[in-house]
Design a protein around this motif. Sequence first.
Motif, PDB file in Angstrom:
ATOM      1  N   ALA A 390      19.958  72.195  54.322  1.00 51.80           N
ATOM      2  CA  ALA A 390      19.381  72.803  55.514  1.00 51.80           C
ATOM      3  C   ALA A 390      18.408  71.850  56.187  1.00 51.80           C
ATOM      4  CB  ALA A 390      18.668  74.109  55.132  1.00 51.80           C
ATOM      5  N   ILE A 391      17.579  71.132  55.399  1.00 52.28           N
ATOM      6  CA  ILE A 391      16.621  70.175  55.979  1.00 52.28           C
ATOM      7  C   ILE A 391      17.370  69.065  56.710  1.00 52.28           C
ATOM      8  CG2 ILE A 391      14.906  68.428  55.376  1.00 52.28           C
ATOM      9  CD1 ILE A 391      14.025  70.342  53.110  1.00 52.28           C
ATOM     10  N   THR A 392      18.463  68.573  56.108  1.00 53.44           N
ATOM     11  CA  THR A 392      19.226  67.474  56.728  1.00 53.44           C
ATOM     12  C   THR A 392      19.719  67.858  58.120  1.00 53.44           C
ATOM     13  OG1 THR A 392      19.936  66.729  54.549  1.00 53.44           O
ATOM     14  CG2 THR A 392      21.219  65.973  56.453  1.00 53.44           C
ATOM     15  N   ASN A 393      20.308  69.041  58.256  1.00 52.26           N
ATOM     16  CA  ASN A 393      20.884  69.439  59.540  1.00 52.26           C
ATOM     17  C   ASN A 393      19.815  69.893  60.539  1.00 52.26           C
ATOM     18  OD1 ASN A 393      23.675  69.049  58.848  1.00 52.26           O
ATOM     19  ND2 ASN A 393      23.536  70.893  57.585  1.00 52.26           N
ATOM     20  N   LEU A 394      18.849  70.669  60.072  1.00 53.81           N
ATOM     21  CA  LEU A 394      17.854  71.200  60.998  1.00 53.81           C
ATOM     22  C   LEU A 394      16.909  70.127  61.507  1.00 53.81           C
ATOM     23  CD1 LEU A 394      17.022  74.548  59.178  1.00 53.81           C
ATOM     24  CD2 LEU A 394      18.276  74.264  61.307  1.00 53.81           C
ATOM     25  N   LEU A 395      16.659  69.094  60.682  1.00 52.45           N
ATOM     26  CA  LEU A 395      15.771  68.012  61.125  1.00 52.45           C
ATOM     27  C   LEU A 395      16.379  67.268  62.310  1.00 52.45           C
ATOM     28  CD1 LEU A 395      13.065  66.640  60.534  1.00 52.45           C
ATOM     29  CD2 LEU A 395      14.269  65.064  59.010  1.00 52.45           C
ATOM     30  N   LYS A 396      17.726  67.135  62.304  1.00 55.52           N
ATOM     31  CA  LYS A 396      18.393  66.481  63.444  1.00 55.52           C
ATOM     32  C   LYS A 396      18.220  67.313  64.709  1.00 55.52           C
ATOM     33  CE  LYS A 396      21.919  64.378  60.481  1.00 55.52           C
ATOM     34  NZ  LYS A 396      23.354  64.308  60.162  1.00 55.52           N
ATOM     35  N   VAL A 397      18.304  68.627  64.557  1.00 57.45           N
ATOM     36  CA  VAL A 397      18.140  69.497  65.724  1.00 57.45           C
ATOM     37  C   VAL A 397      16.714  69.423  66.250  1.00 57.45           C
ATOM     38  CG1 VAL A 397      18.275  71.882  66.540  1.00 57.45           C
ATOM     39  CG2 VAL A 397      19.962  71.033  64.911  1.00 57.45           C
ATOM     40  N   VAL A 398      15.739  69.478  65.354  1.00 56.50           N
ATOM     41  CA  VAL A 398      14.331  69.490  65.765  1.00 56.50           C
ATOM     42  C   VAL A 398      13.938  68.167  66.394  1.00 56.50           C
ATOM     43  CG1 VAL A 398      11.969  69.650  64.884  1.00 56.50           C
ATOM     44  CG2 VAL A 398      13.710  71.259  64.108  1.00 56.50           C
ATOM     45  N   ASN A 399      14.488  67.050  65.901  1.00 55.83           N
ATOM     46  CA  ASN A 399      14.163  65.749  66.484  1.00 55.83           C
ATOM     47  C   ASN A 399      14.622  65.658  67.936  1.00 55.83           C
ATOM     48  OD1 ASN A 399      12.906  64.804  64.192  1.00 55.83           O
ATOM     49  ND2 ASN A 399      14.740  63.821  63.354  1.00 55.83           N
ATOM     50  N   ARG A 400      15.717  66.368  68.271  1.00 54.43           N
ATOM     51  CA  ARG A 400      16.206  66.358  69.661  1.00 54.43           C
ATOM     52  C   ARG A 400      15.493  67.398  70.514  1.00 54.43           C
ATOM     53  NH1 ARG A 400      21.520  63.990  70.496  1.00 54.43           N
ATOM     54  NH2 ARG A 400      21.796  65.441  72.212  1.00 54.43           N
ATOM     55  N   ASP A 401      15.242  68.583  69.932  1.00 59.02           N
ATOM     56  CA  ASP A 401      14.606  69.651  70.709  1.00 59.02           C
ATOM     57  C   ASP A 401      13.834  70.549  69.749  1.00 59.02           C
ATOM     58  OD1 ASP A 401      15.840  72.353  72.872  1.00 59.02           O
ATOM     59  OD2 ASP A 401      13.830  71.533  72.527  1.00 59.02           O
ATOM     60  N   PRO A 402      12.516  70.357  69.609  1.00 53.00           N
ATOM     61  CA  PRO A 402      11.744  71.172  68.655  1.00 53.00           C
ATOM     62  C   PRO A 402      11.767  72.667  69.003  1.00 53.00           C
ATOM     63  CG  PRO A 402      10.478  69.262  69.385  1.00 53.00           C
ATOM     64  CD  PRO A 402      11.679  69.320  70.249  1.00 53.00           C
ATOM     65  N   ALA A 403      11.902  73.007  70.282  1.00 50.46           N
ATOM     66  CA  ALA A 403      11.869  74.407  70.691  1.00 50.46           C
ATOM     67  C   ALA A 403      13.253  75.017  70.788  1.00 50.46           C
ATOM     68  CB  ALA A 403      11.156  74.531  72.040  1.00 50.46           C
ATOM     69  N   TYR A 404      14.241  74.430  70.119  1.00 50.15           N
ATOM     70  CA  TYR A 404      15.623  74.915  70.212  1.00 50.15           C
ATOM     71  C   TYR A 404      15.702  76.353  69.705  1.00 50.15           C
ATOM     72  CZ  TYR A 404      20.686  75.004  69.751  1.00 50.15           C
ATOM     73  OH  TYR A 404      22.005  75.340  69.866  1.00 50.15           O
ATOM     74  N   LYS A 405      16.423  77.201  70.543  1.00 47.96           N
ATOM     75  CA  LYS A 405      16.581  78.642  70.255  1.00 47.96           C
ATOM     76  C   LYS A 405      15.237  79.314  70.014  1.00 47.96           C
ATOM     77  CE  LYS A 405      21.338  78.727  68.610  1.00 47.96           C
ATOM     78  NZ  LYS A 405      21.807  79.471  69.772  1.00 47.96           N
ATOM     79  N   ALA A 406      14.320  79.071  70.954  1.00 49.21           N
ATOM     80  CA  ALA A 406      12.993  79.713  70.919  1.00 49.21           C
ATOM     81  C   ALA A 406      12.238  79.390  69.637  1.00 49.21           C
ATOM     82  CB  ALA A 406      13.127  81.209  71.099  1.00 49.21           C
ATOM     83  N   ALA A 409      14.886  76.735  65.172  1.00 49.23           N
ATOM     84  CA  ALA A 409      15.215  75.547  64.391  1.00 49.23           C
ATOM     85  C   ALA A 409      13.984  75.044  63.639  1.00 49.23           C
ATOM     86  CB  ALA A 409      15.777  74.467  65.313  1.00 49.23           C
ATOM     87  N   SER A 410      12.837  74.939  64.312  1.00 53.74           N
ATOM     88  CA  SER A 410      11.609  74.482  63.651  1.00 53.74           C
ATOM     89  C   SER A 410      11.161  75.482  62.587  1.00 53.74           C
ATOM     90  CB  SER A 410      10.504  74.303  64.697  1.00 53.74           C
ATOM     91  OG  SER A 410      10.851  73.306  65.626  1.00 53.74           O
ATOM     92  N   PHE A 411      11.337  76.773  62.849  1.00 58.34           N
ATOM     93  CA  PHE A 411      10.922  77.801  61.882  1.00 58.34           C
ATOM     94  C   PHE A 411      11.759  77.724  60.606  1.00 58.34           C
ATOM     95  CE2 PHE A 411       8.995  81.645  60.541  1.00 58.34           C
ATOM     96  CZ  PHE A 411       9.976  82.396  59.915  1.00 58.34           C
ATOM     97  N   TYR A 412      13.114  77.610  60.758  1.00 61.46           N
ATOM     98  CA  TYR A 412      13.954  77.501  59.576  1.00 61.46           C
ATOM     99  C   TYR A 412      13.698  76.199  58.830  1.00 61.46           C
ATOM    100  CZ  TYR A 412      16.832  81.632  60.323  1.00 61.46           C
ATOM    101  OH  TYR A 412      17.289  82.919  60.447  1.00 61.46           O
TER     102      TYR A 412
END
Length: 509
Positions: A390-406, A409-412
């Motif tokens: 989960a850290i591997t995939n979510l970290l990629k999302v947060v690096n591009r957009d920390p506020a993704y899906k309100a 992504a950062s919360f998970y």
Amino acid sequence: MICYKCRKDAHDEKVCPYCGTNLKIYYKVKNLSNIYYNDALEKAKIRDLSGAVVSLRSSLKFNKYNIQARNLLGLIYFELGEFVDALCEWVISKNYQKEDNLANKYLAEIQDNQGRLEAISNTIKKYNQAYSLCVEGNIDMAIIQLKKLITMNYKMVKSYQLLALIYMKEEKYDQAKKILREAQKIDTDNPLTSRYIKIALRELKKKPRVKKHSNDTITYMEGNDKIIRPRRFQYYSVGSSLLYLIMGLVLGTLAVAFLLLPNAQKNANTETNQKLKSANETVSTKEGEITSLKSKIKELENKLKTDGSTADQMQNTKNTYESLLNAYVMYTGKDYVGAGDLLAGIDTKYLSENAVNTYNTINAQIGESYMNTLFAQGTNSYRKNDYQGAITNLLKVVNRDPAYKAGDASFYLAQAYGKAGDIPSAQKYYQYIMDTFPATKKASVAKNFMMTHPAAPQPAADPNAQQQQADPNAQQQQADPNAQQQQADPNAQQQQADPNAQQQQPVTQ
């Protein structure tokens, strides 16, 4: 009796008591109308419908208010297939007498039955089409249309007469005679039908009769019955019948094979060729783009051979173009995650203007799919207690957009770090949730976590410590000078310092 002048009831008086009009002649006229009506009724009982129509018209000439005569005339028209004339008579009758009138019942039955009304309309249209085809000289189509019409409405005498007239024109008097006999069953004394029958019979008498030779038949007695059969009568056994049946099936199969299969195969080949042509065009377009990228790589390789002083820079440029090419191949193969990972590691300063446009185009088209896929994979891994995945995939999302899906992504990601035991990293993203989304349920969870896991005291400032990050499970390690071009590894407990990552991570100091 109603006075014809003042329209008042004069009872049985010879003179109208209201207006003084002499009603003797009116009585005679009304009686004549009734006589013609009775005559028409007798003719209708023996299906002399044409004669009944003539009598009813005479009855209405003497007394147009004879409602019974007018209703009967409408019924006879309807029986003859003259639907329009029948409806006209019933409408006139309804206007003359609005109450206690059978015309109201007839009109209501037709209007309530929409299917019958539509069938009547189609019958009239088909007859008009058949008549137009006859005028145009398209006799075969007119015959087909009239046969369908007779099947739909077998009481329309006009269709029989027109079909018989066509047969007589084609000199098919036997068929014309047969059709006219059917018409006579509907209207026994129709003048036009009788005239056509006389013509057909006269022409049939002119044709020579073919006499059968007596030698063609054999006559013998079987008991009290006289049997007449052809001399060349053949009896087919069961075996021969089966043989003929098999031969017919074989011939039918061969006919289908020679007539239908080539056409079906031709259609299939045409469709296959069109698909192949479309696929070749798509492959040619993509091959052209790949060839352009390969030529650029080859050009860079040649430049590396001639200019050794910029070998490192050219090697980086080559690697960048190779990554862009591989990302494009993955993009065309709909592997958006792989393409997104490669694009994330590309430094656009090594790309030309056209290559940067290609990079931006691919990155824009896969951005949403890349983020959705990584977020779905990350949340699924978290629910399966695979926190490192989960850290591997979510970290990629947060690096591009920390506020993704309100901020989900950062919360998970903070939740995964907390479950994995990496408290400092979890505190970073919980702090981001509290600062960015303060009035949400996620902020409440983050606040509870921060209260139960207070931050550790920071060590004294060290000038050399700006290039390092704290590791909760190990001692501080010497920073790697090349670590500025690397990304954080979520599968390990320690992360290398990245000056650019401080602007990408959603931590608010």
